[in-house]
Design a protein around this motif. Structure first.
Motif, short mmCIF file in Angstrom:
data_model
loop_
_atom_site.label_atom_id
_atom_site.label_comp_id
_atom_site.label_asym_id
_atom_site.label_seq_id
_atom_site.Cartn_x
_atom_site.Cartn_y
_atom_site.Cartn_z
N SER A 167 0.83 -1.20 0.00
CA SER A 167 0.00 0.00 0.00
C SER A 167 0.87 1.25 0.00
CB SER A 167 -0.92 -0.01 1.23
OG SER A 167 -0.14 0.00 2.42
N ARG A 168 0.33 2.31 -0.55
CA ARG A 168 1.06 3.57 -0.62
C ARG A 168 1.22 4.16 0.77
NH1 ARG A 168 -1.29 6.93 -5.86
NH2 ARG A 168 -0.71 5.38 -7.46
N ARG A 169 2.40 4.76 0.97
CA ARG A 169 2.68 5.39 2.26
C ARG A 169 3.67 6.51 2.06
NH1 ARG A 169 4.46 -0.10 4.78
NH2 ARG A 169 2.85 -0.70 3.31
N ASP A 170 3.76 7.34 3.08
CA ASP A 170 4.68 8.48 3.02
C ASP A 170 6.08 7.99 3.39
OD1 ASP A 170 5.76 10.95 2.84
OD2 ASP A 170 4.91 11.75 4.69
N GLU A 171 6.92 7.79 2.38
CA GLU A 171 8.27 7.30 2.62
C GLU A 171 9.20 7.86 1.56
OE1 GLU A 171 8.12 3.09 2.41
OE2 GLU A 171 7.28 3.03 0.40
N ALA A 172 10.47 7.58 1.71
CA ALA A 172 11.47 8.08 0.79
C ALA A 172 11.26 7.48 -0.61
CB ALA A 172 12.88 7.75 1.30
N LEU A 211 13.43 6.27 -2.66
CA LEU A 211 14.17 5.03 -2.87
C LEU A 211 13.39 3.83 -2.30
CD1 LEU A 211 16.77 3.90 -4.02
CD2 LEU A 211 17.82 4.18 -1.77
N LYS A 212 12.80 4.00 -1.11
CA LYS A 212 12.02 2.92 -0.53
C LYS A 212 10.77 2.64 -1.36
CE LYS A 212 13.39 3.22 4.33
NZ LYS A 212 12.91 3.40 5.72
N ARG A 213 10.15 3.71 -1.85
CA ARG A 213 8.96 3.53 -2.67
C ARG A 213 9.29 2.77 -3.96
NH1 ARG A 213 6.07 9.01 -3.92
NH2 ARG A 213 6.28 9.04 -1.63
N PHE A 214 10.44 3.12 -4.56
CA PHE A 214 10.86 2.43 -5.77
C PHE A 214 11.18 0.96 -5.47
CE2 PHE A 214 14.26 1.10 -8.69
CZ PHE A 214 13.59 1.27 -9.90
N GLY A 215 11.86 0.71 -4.36
CA GLY A 215 12.15 -0.67 -3.97
C GLY A 215 10.90 -1.47 -3.70
N ARG A 216 9.90 -0.83 -3.10
CA ARG A 216 8.64 -1.52 -2.84
C ARG A 216 7.93 -1.87 -4.16
NH1 ARG A 216 6.28 -1.59 2.01
NH2 ARG A 216 7.54 0.19 2.69
#
Length: 756
Positions: A434-439, A441-446
């Motif tokens: 699920s979408r979340r407020d994060e960096a 790089l972490k979003r891309f890795g997810r």
């Protein structure tokens, strides 16, 4: 007082009716002599029954998902039984058992679920029966060379094989089937050969090819539902008797436009890039070379070449977002109209147009139906990506084209979509991705993790289907698709669409150059992955029981949501165990007796005829699960060959088997042939062998092969499996009747032969 007296009298009378004393024995009223028409009380009150009721109550929203499963099971049963008496008995049994369950299980969810499943089970068999009868058409009985007239129904260029394919309507005259398909050399294809033209030609015709081995591809089944009664090769020039009449309207001009569009794309990009680009634009796969097609299959990227869910989704998503963003720029429109409704309507129109442009093949139609259901859900404000949408699409396809169930296209596409939705609707997976407020790089890795996990689950879901139909499955497909799917969806297809739009004003050349480089990169990826060590898993013909267990276990895991879904691992493990313990056959014999393969314990295959690149050669390797080349039988240990025959010693079941195969059509003296047969355990020949040829165990000559088709022999269990035992006597099979031959073998079951 009178009313009270009457009441007392009625009570006494009622009590007398309930309890009657006969010779000192208390009897029961007539209404109490019959048990309630429900499940027996000891079953209804059992703990297992109660747990099942609780589980089904929790899963009540998932029960409709099993409707297409019941229909599919009935359709599959029709193919397995292959006899009208068995079909009638099966339908009657399902209906009778459904009525019994309905009467006995009133008021229970278990009874209701079983009742509806049995109804759809019988309905599936009936629908498949009706479909088979509705498409029935005469089929050519034997190969022939004929000169005839025909009206062209359809044309197709297969540039990778340098042929031009014609589908002709003979109007059920001239002693030929009403519909035939011919291959014409590409240099003999003229501009006059269009749909609607009447031509005269000479051709070598033959019946649609049946499966050459048990479990091999059966073109005759596909030809039956296509209405093809014969296939063949055109001989000489084709004379146009009556040119095609001009036809107007979008549907009439669409085939010609599709072909011109395919030629245009191939003219803008060279080689394999142009062939794949034409496939993405028009669905025309004829220009793809065998090397590129094999590399795409071995790398797990073959789904990119079949216009289906991925391509239709890309078109629908692009049109929907584009229309939404463009219309949102105009406040007057955004405030007065429902933009999602307009965008969904435009996307639906684009999906229909793309489906028609790419030839309206069954996979594309399935994807289009699914896309329309999603757009409808968006319009009415319902959840779009659900398993109910998949079930509705599958149900519609099975009702219209029930024969598609046994084809790999239907199984692969719906298995992939079901696996994806089942994965992403799981609560833990939803929480993870699920979408979340994060960096960033972490979003891309997810996102990369989600793509990899999705690809891995899809590969696991598709692997048994690929192994069952193609005897091979890619291992690195999940990794390759991480690059290939985004590259195709977000880069190649938009670039190709942009290039086609710019070609209107003559500015598409730079975009075509970039698109060509991207497509070449896709081909490089496919060839690299397919050539990597261990990239492909090969498997001999999979037992049908193992395949059924794997499919059932996968459905159980995907369609339920409660903890009891884990029980689906049990049939999956059982199916896997059957595959791992199944022993491949030792000998493979094609239906014409010309091609014989012998497999040893180390997995090597020797063949009587090793013409590489031929259909029989490739088919034998696939069914034997060999990833490589076969060895010529004359180079096989313990084999002695001459011009007329080969004698080979096969080691199996702790003994040596002597096998003799003929390899020429030259005359062999009867005494020499009888002597060779008497010294052999097994004799295989494409000829009709005389009665004096009596091997010690088994004889497979033309007489027997025409009755049962190709066969495989397991020397350890001493069992012979035939094509007839695998397919049954369906309407499209053409096995000779053994009853007409007094000394012939009885066909129809597995041949279990005891050595003498």
């Amino acid at each position: 007082m009178q009313s009270g007296f009457d009441l007392d009298s009625s009570d006494v009378a009622h009590e007398k009716l309930k309890r009657v004393t006969i010779t000192g024995v208390v009897g029961k009223a007539l209404s109490m002599l019959f048990r309630a028409r429900q499940l027996p009380e000891y079953v209804r009150n059992s703990q297992i029954f109660g747990q099942l009721e609780i589980c089904l109550e929790k899963e009540r929203d998932q029960l409709p998902l099993w409707v297409p499963v019941g229909l599919s099971t009935g359709i599959a049963s029709w193919f397995l039984m292959a006899d009208s008496h068995l079909w009638i008995a099966f339908i009657a049994f399902c209906l009778g058992l459904a009525v019994f369950v309905k009467l006995m299980g009133q008021g229970t969810r278990i009874g209701s679920a079983i009742f509806w499943f049995l109804l759809f089970l019988g309905a599936g068999c009936a629908i498949m029966w009706i479909r088979s009868v509705s498409v029935a058409a005469p089929v050519l009985e034997r190969p022939t060379v004929a000169t005839f007239y025909g009206e062209i129904e359809k044309t197709e260029i297969v540039s990778a094989r340098d042929i031009f394919r014609l589908t002709l309507d003979t109007h059920e005259k001239q002693g030929l089937p009403p519909r035939v398909r011919l291959n014409v050399p590409i240099d003999k294809a003229t501009d006059d050969l269009k749909a609607g033209a009447v031509v005269q030609l000479r051709a070598r015709l033959m019946p649609p090819a049946m499966a050459s081995l048990p479990g091999a591809y059966d073109f005759s089944r596909r030809a039956w539902f296509m209405g093809l009664g014969a296939t063949g090769q055109a001989l000489g020039d084709i004379k146009v008797i009556e040119p095609a009449k001009p036809k107007w309207g979008p549907m009439a001009l669409l085939p010609d436009y599709r072909q011109r569009l395919s030629n245009h794309v191939q003219s803008q990009m060279d080689g394999g890039a142009g062939a794949i680009g034409a496939t993405l634009a028009t669905g025309d796969r004829g220009a793809i070379s065998d090397e590129d097609a094999e590399a795409m299959r071995r790398s797990g990227l073959a789904h990119l070449l079949s216009i289906s869910g991925l391509h239709v989704t890309a078109i629908v998503g692009a049109v929907y977002l584009l229309v939404m963003r463009v219309l949102a720029l105009f406040p007057a429109l955004a405030l007065r109209f429902r933009l999602p409704l307009i965008a969904a309507s435009c996307a639906a129109a684009a999906a229909l147009a793309y489906t028609l442009l790419t030839g309206a093949q069954v996979p594309t139609i399935r994807a289009c139906i699914a896309a329309l259901l999603i757009l409808t859900a968006l319009i009415i404000g319902r959840s779009a990506i659900t398993l109910r949408m998949v079930a509705a699409g599958a149900l519609l396809v099975l009702i219209i084209w029930p024969e598609s169930l046994v084809g790999p296209s239907f199984q692969l596409s719906f298995a992939a979509v079901t696996a994806i939705i089942a994965l992403h609707t799981h609560p833990r997976i939803q929480s993870l991705f699920s979408r979340r407020d994060e960096a960033v790089l972490k979003r891309f890795g997810r996102a990369i993790l989600a793509l990899f996990l999705t690809g891995l689950v899809v590969e696991l879901a598709l692997m048994p289907i690929a192994l069952f139909h193609f005897h091979k499955a890619g291992i690195y497909g999940a990794l390759a698709n991480i690059i290939a799917i985004p590259l195709t969806t977000f880069f190649i297809m938009p670039l190709e669409a942009l290039a086609l739009l710019l070609d209107i004003v003559g500015l598409g050349a730079p975009v075509w150059w970039v698109c060509e480089k991207a497509l070449n990169g896709l081909l490089v990826l496919a060839h690299y992955v397919s050539g990597s060590p261990g990239s492909v898993t090969m498997l001999p013909t999979m037992p049908l029981a193992a395949f059924g267990l794997l499919i059932f276990g996968g459905l159980w895991l995907a369609l339920w949501t409660q903890r009891w879904r884990a029980w689906g691992l049990l049939p999956v493990c059982c199916g896997t165990l059957i595959i791992l313990t199944d022993r491949p056959p030792d000998i493979y014999i094609t239906s014409d007796g010309r091609h014989v393969g012998i497999r040893n314990q180390s997995g090597e295959l020797a063949m009587l005829r090793t013409s590489k690149g031929g259909f029989a050669y490739d088919m034998l390797l696939e069914n034997a699960g060999i990833d490589g080349d076969a060895i010529a039988l004359e180079n096989w240990p313990n084999a002695q060959c001459n011009v007329d025959s080969c004698t080979v010693i096969v080691e199996a079941s702790d003994r040596n088997w002597t096998m003799v195969t003929t390899r020429s059509s030259y005359y062999i003296p009867a005494l020499a042939l009888s002597a060779a047969c008497s010294r052999a355990d097994i004799v295989v020949s494409e000829r009709r062998l005389p009665a004096s040829c009596q091997p010690r165990w088994f004889k497979a000559d033309r007489t027997l092969l025409q009755q049962v088709g190709g066969m495989t022999i397991d020397l350890e269990s001493q069992q012979v499996k035939t094509t007839l035992s695998d397919t049954g006597r369906q309407a499209w099979t053409r096995f000779s009747d053994p009853e007409k031959r007094p000394n012939a073998e009885k066909a129809g079951k597995n041949l279990i032969i005891t050595p003498q």
